[in-house]
Design a protein around this motif. Structure first.
Motif, short mmCIF file in Angstrom:
data_model
loop_
_atom_site.label_atom_id
_atom_site.label_comp_id
_atom_site.label_asym_id
_atom_site.label_seq_id
_atom_site.Cartn_x
_atom_site.Cartn_y
_atom_site.Cartn_z
N ARG A 319 0.85 -1.20 0.00
CA ARG A 319 0.00 0.00 0.00
C ARG A 319 0.88 1.24 0.00
O ARG A 319 2.07 1.18 0.29
CB ARG A 319 -0.90 0.02 1.24
CG ARG A 319 -1.90 -1.13 1.30
CD ARG A 319 -2.76 -1.03 2.55
NE ARG A 319 -3.81 -2.03 2.57
CZ ARG A 319 -3.65 -3.27 3.01
NH1 ARG A 319 -2.48 -3.66 3.51
NH2 ARG A 319 -4.67 -4.13 2.99
N LYS A 320 0.26 2.36 -0.33
CA LYS A 320 0.96 3.63 -0.14
C LYS A 320 1.39 3.74 1.32
O LYS A 320 0.64 3.33 2.23
CB LYS A 320 0.02 4.80 -0.47
CG LYS A 320 -0.24 5.00 -1.95
CD LYS A 320 -1.12 6.23 -2.12
CE LYS A 320 -1.44 6.49 -3.57
NZ LYS A 320 -2.28 7.68 -3.76
N ASP A 321 2.55 4.30 1.52
CA ASP A 321 3.13 4.51 2.86
C ASP A 321 3.64 3.22 3.49
O ASP A 321 4.04 3.23 4.66
CB ASP A 321 2.14 5.19 3.80
CG ASP A 321 1.69 6.55 3.29
OD1 ASP A 321 2.51 7.21 2.62
OD2 ASP A 321 0.53 6.93 3.53
N SER A 322 3.63 2.10 2.75
CA SER A 322 4.25 0.87 3.29
C SER A 322 5.75 1.10 3.50
O SER A 322 6.38 1.89 2.80
CB SER A 322 4.07 -0.30 2.31
OG SER A 322 2.73 -0.67 2.18
N GLN A 323 6.31 0.39 4.46
CA GLN A 323 7.75 0.40 4.69
C GLN A 323 8.30 -0.92 4.13
O GLN A 323 7.93 -1.99 4.58
CB GLN A 323 8.06 0.51 6.19
CG GLN A 323 7.52 1.75 6.86
CD GLN A 323 8.49 2.92 6.76
OE1 GLN A 323 9.63 2.76 6.34
NE2 GLN A 323 8.03 4.11 7.13
N LYS A 334 10.28 4.14 2.35
CA LYS A 334 8.85 4.37 2.43
C LYS A 334 8.27 4.46 1.01
O LYS A 334 8.81 5.16 0.15
CB LYS A 334 8.55 5.66 3.18
CG LYS A 334 7.07 5.92 3.42
CD LYS A 334 6.85 7.17 4.27
CE LYS A 334 5.37 7.42 4.52
NZ LYS A 334 5.14 8.62 5.35
N VAL A 335 7.20 3.72 0.77
CA VAL A 335 6.53 3.73 -0.52
C VAL A 335 5.68 4.99 -0.62
O VAL A 335 4.65 5.11 0.05
CB VAL A 335 5.65 2.47 -0.71
CG1 VAL A 335 4.93 2.53 -2.06
CG2 VAL A 335 6.49 1.21 -0.60
N GLY A 336 6.11 5.93 -1.46
CA GLY A 336 5.33 7.15 -1.62
C GLY A 336 4.17 6.96 -2.57
O GLY A 336 3.03 7.36 -2.29
N HIS A 337 4.45 6.33 -3.71
CA HIS A 337 3.42 6.09 -4.72
C HIS A 337 3.63 4.70 -5.31
O HIS A 337 4.77 4.26 -5.49
CB HIS A 337 3.50 7.14 -5.84
CG HIS A 337 3.36 8.55 -5.37
ND1 HIS A 337 2.13 9.16 -5.20
CD2 HIS A 337 4.30 9.47 -5.03
CE1 HIS A 337 2.31 10.39 -4.78
NE2 HIS A 337 3.61 10.61 -4.66
N GLU A 348 -1.68 5.68 -10.95
CA GLU A 348 -1.52 5.51 -9.50
C GLU A 348 -2.54 4.52 -8.95
O GLU A 348 -3.71 4.51 -9.35
CB GLU A 348 -1.65 6.85 -8.80
CG GLU A 348 -1.15 6.82 -7.38
CD GLU A 348 -0.53 8.15 -6.94
OE1 GLU A 348 -0.13 8.23 -5.79
OE2 GLU A 348 -0.46 9.08 -7.77
N GLU A 350 -3.94 2.39 -5.24
CA GLU A 350 -4.01 2.46 -3.77
C GLU A 350 -3.28 1.30 -3.12
O GLU A 350 -2.63 1.46 -2.09
CB GLU A 350 -5.47 2.49 -3.31
CG GLU A 350 -6.21 3.76 -3.67
CD GLU A 350 -5.63 4.98 -2.97
OE1 GLU A 350 -5.22 4.85 -1.80
OE2 GLU A 350 -5.57 6.05 -3.60
N ASP A 374 8.62 -6.68 3.80
CA ASP A 374 8.36 -5.70 4.87
C ASP A 374 8.75 -6.22 6.25
O ASP A 374 8.36 -5.64 7.26
CB ASP A 374 6.88 -5.29 4.87
CG ASP A 374 5.94 -6.46 5.13
OD1 ASP A 374 6.42 -7.61 5.23
OD2 ASP A 374 4.72 -6.23 5.22
#
Length: 682
Positions: A319-323, A334-337, A348, A350, A374
């Motif tokens: 997902r977006k914001d995944s580490q 950090k996954v921005g997009h 893009e 989600e 992750d």
């Protein structure tokens, strides 16, 4: 593209020889599914997949392209791959990302080199295979003969899933139809053969089928059909004309209803461990709730958004914001997009679930074939690497403008990370930068891109052949490196043995030192020195391969023992041992396929023999066209394109693929050794 679930996904790669019509087929599938409003053509340069300016200029695919569409409530992720052998790296990479390979065969040309090789590679990888015969409406096609050749080459498990009718203007589906008209073969007989093959995968279904004599329903056939696909017990043959659209709706139905989802395909060959050490199989589960596990199968250097890693999710949800971690890295990014890829467009998303294909941009740590995850629990998990053709053709390059010299290496590095079959070498003896690719067309495409995209002008030297060195006997080597220059000195002594390995085995380093005569802290330096000697070559400056080096003795000094001393001693001991082990030089031998008018067969086979070539077969390939196959040393093919053009009046073409390394003749070895000695003296 909307988010979907794993069981609603299908991942497909279009593979096969050049000019089979894969890009046109992708365009027809997109148009029929409503993903695009009208079908583009390769000739007009307006297809979704061939969007690169070079592809439009050359008139064929150079890179694998991703697209997506929906059909019957199923989301399809499709990869269109190049078909010419020079760009095989892009096609082979796609096999790591899909559950099904559609091997596209040109009905006019029959089974060609790349189609056969992709069938073999997909089978070895456990990817389900379907054969799509394209251009069924073309003139002078012999579809019954082609089906016979497919079964002869790939096995009797190649069975018809539909049949052409109305002279290639339409097709009749066979799983649910046991009667109707067709251009050849009986619909009833083909239907019966297909059902018989599928029910063999389910004992209960087979028993009922034999007892009642009634065809199972399509729902009952779904699981045994997919089981047969996964095991290779069934390889469906389908017919289409991508140009007219004949068979396209039926192919879409097969992809949606019969191709395996990521939850049903053969599991990817992950393992836990390190590439050169002990390893155990690891089972990735297509569960969206588990830890993330994804594999990067393509890198793109996009001029607008930078470095892009394209990957398949095998486990968990991104997902977006995944580490995420890259391989064994200690720090996450950090996954921005995250994106779906639609030709040249990045759409893009989600979230990406197991089985989905997606992209992340601007993460410099991501490289081809790396694993994203992750949790540190997955630090040492890797995907079994694919086998790529060896880059054999080389060109020495240097920047025309001195100001571009530093920039040249940076840009070449970008091209190298994108393409597993393109490598950069720096030759210490000649101080040359050499680029290597699969063939002349491969390197020409790279040079064109450097000029057009990066405005980089290069001077090139004649092609260099990727010779290798090997040994034919065992020998000992010893060196004591001692250096004293007032203060702390350097001391390291190494004794080792070299032995030949089987051709293609590579390199083995063995440490059997007893009693700590070489402290363990220095053994990495010893191995580095050995590898340095092998990389630089010994008799003619070419890398040494297929050798085992066993370190069995040595000495150290409590004060002067240093890494540099042991590295130097190991390098010199290795050189001494190899010189005593009857070294030889190896040359790359390639498989060649020549297509030419059959009247030229005698001239061409004779010419092949004059180039130290070995003829392996001739086979008719369309009206008046003969396919000549053989093996020939790569060194003999310099300027062969012009030679073939002269012999055939411009009507011949050829393709090559690496076969093996073989010993060069003694006279050639003496010449190569002499040339190397001259360079060293200069």
């Amino acid at each position: 593209m909307s988010q979907t679930s794993t069981n609603k996904l299908r991942t497909i790669a279009l593979v096969g020889h050049g000019a089979a019509g894969k890009t046109t087929l992708a365009e027809s599938l997109l148009a029929a599914a409503g993903a695009i409003s009208s079908r583009g053509t390769v000739e007009r340069g307006n297809t979704v997949c061939d969007f690169d300016p070079q592809e439009k200029e050359f008139g064929h695919s150079l890179n694998a392209a991703l697209v997506g569409f929906s059909w019957q409530d199923v989301d399809v992720r499709l990869i269109d791959t190049p078909g010419f052998p020079d760009f095989a790296g892009q096609a082979i990479s796609a096999l790591a990302a899909v559950d099904t390979a559609l091997v596209v065969i040109n009905a006019q040309n029959g089974i060609e080199l790349v189609s056969e090789r992709m069938m073999q590679l997909a089978a070895a990888r456990g990817v389900c295979r379907m054969i799509v015969i394209n251009k069924i409406d073309a003139d002078n096609v012999n579809l019954p003969a082609l089906v016979g050749e497919i079964r002869e080459r790939f096995g009797r498990e190649c069975l018809l899933l539909d049949l052409p009718t109305q002279h290639g203007g339409a097709v009749v589906e066979l799983l649910e139809h046991d009667s109707g008209d067709s251009d050849f073969e009986s619909v009833a007989d083909a239907h019966r053969a297909l059902i018989d093959q599928i029910v063999e995968e389910d004992e209960d279904l087979l028993a009922r089928y034999l007892e009642e004599g009634v065809d199972p329903t399509p729902d009952e056939l779904h699981l045994p059909f997919e089981k047969a696909l996964r095991s290779g017990h069934l390889i469906p043959i389908l017919f289409v004309s991508a140009r007219t659209g004949a068979g396209i709706p039926q192919l879409l139905d097969v992809i949606a209803r019969l191709a395996p989802s990521p939850a049903e395909g053969n599991p990817p060959p992950f393992y836990r461990g390190e590439p050169d050490g002990p390893a155990e199989a690891f089972q990735a589960e297509p569960d969206p709730q588990k830890h993330v596990l994804a594999h990067v199968f393509k890198i793109v250097s996009d001029p607008f958004i930078g470095k892009v890693g394209i990957f398949r999710v095998h486990q968990g949800t991104i997902r977006k914001d995944s580490q995420l971690f890259v391989g064994d890295a200690k720090r996450p990014f950090k996954v921005g997009h995250i994106y779906h890829v639609q030709g040249k467009e990045y759409v893009e998303a989600e979230a990406l679930v197991p089985g989905d294909l997606g992209a992340i941009a601007k993460v410099e740590e991501i490289d081809f074939d790396c694993v994203l995850h992750d949790s540190h629990d997955e630090d040492h998990i890797h995907l079994k690497p694919l086998e790529f053709p060896q880059p054999m053709h080389g060109l020495a390059v240097h920047a025309t403008r001195k100001a571009d010299e530093q920039r040249l290496f940076e840009i070449l590095r970008k091209l190298e990370v994108e393409d597993p079959c393109f490598v950069i070498e720096r030759h210490p003896t000649t101080n040359e930068t050499v680029i290597r690719g699969i063939g002349e067309m491969h390197l020409r495409a790279k040079l064109t891109r450097l000029a057009q995209q990066y405005k980089l002008e290069l001077d090139t030297s004649p092609p260099q052949i990727a010779y290798r060195e090997a040994i034919t006997g065992s020998a000992e080597g010893h060196c004591r490196h001692k250096k004293q220059s007032g203060g702390a000195g350097q001391f390291g002594e190494v004794a080792l043995r070299v032995e030949p390995l089987e051709r293609g085995a590579g390199f083995e380093f063995v440490d059997i030192v007893k009693g700590g005569v070489i402290p363990g802290v220095f053994m990495a330096a010893v191995e580095k020195g050995v590898r340095q000697a092998l990389a630089d070559g010994v008799v003619a400056g070419f890398p040494v391969q297929d050798v085992r080096v066993t370190v069995h003795d040595g000495k150290s000094h409590p004060v002067d023992g240093k890494d540099i001393a042991f590295m130097t001693a190991a390098r010199k001991a290795t050189i001494e041992a190899i010189r005593a082990a009857r070294p030889i030089i190896l040359e790359p031998v390639v498989e060649i396929e020549i297509l030419a008018p059959d009247a030229m067969t005698g001239d061409l086979t004779g010419d092949l023999s004059s180039k130290r070539g070995h003829l392996t077969g001739t086979q008719p390939r369309g009206p008046g066209v003969m396919a000549i196959t053989g093996e020939v040393p790569l060194a003999e093919l310099e300027g062969y394109q012009s030679r073939l053009k002269s012999l055939t009046g411009g009507q011949g073409s050829y393709s090559i693929a690496f076969s093996h390394y073989a010993q060069v003749p003694p006279a050639m070895q003496q010449q190569l050794v002499s040339e190397h000695q001259v360079v060293e003296e200069e």
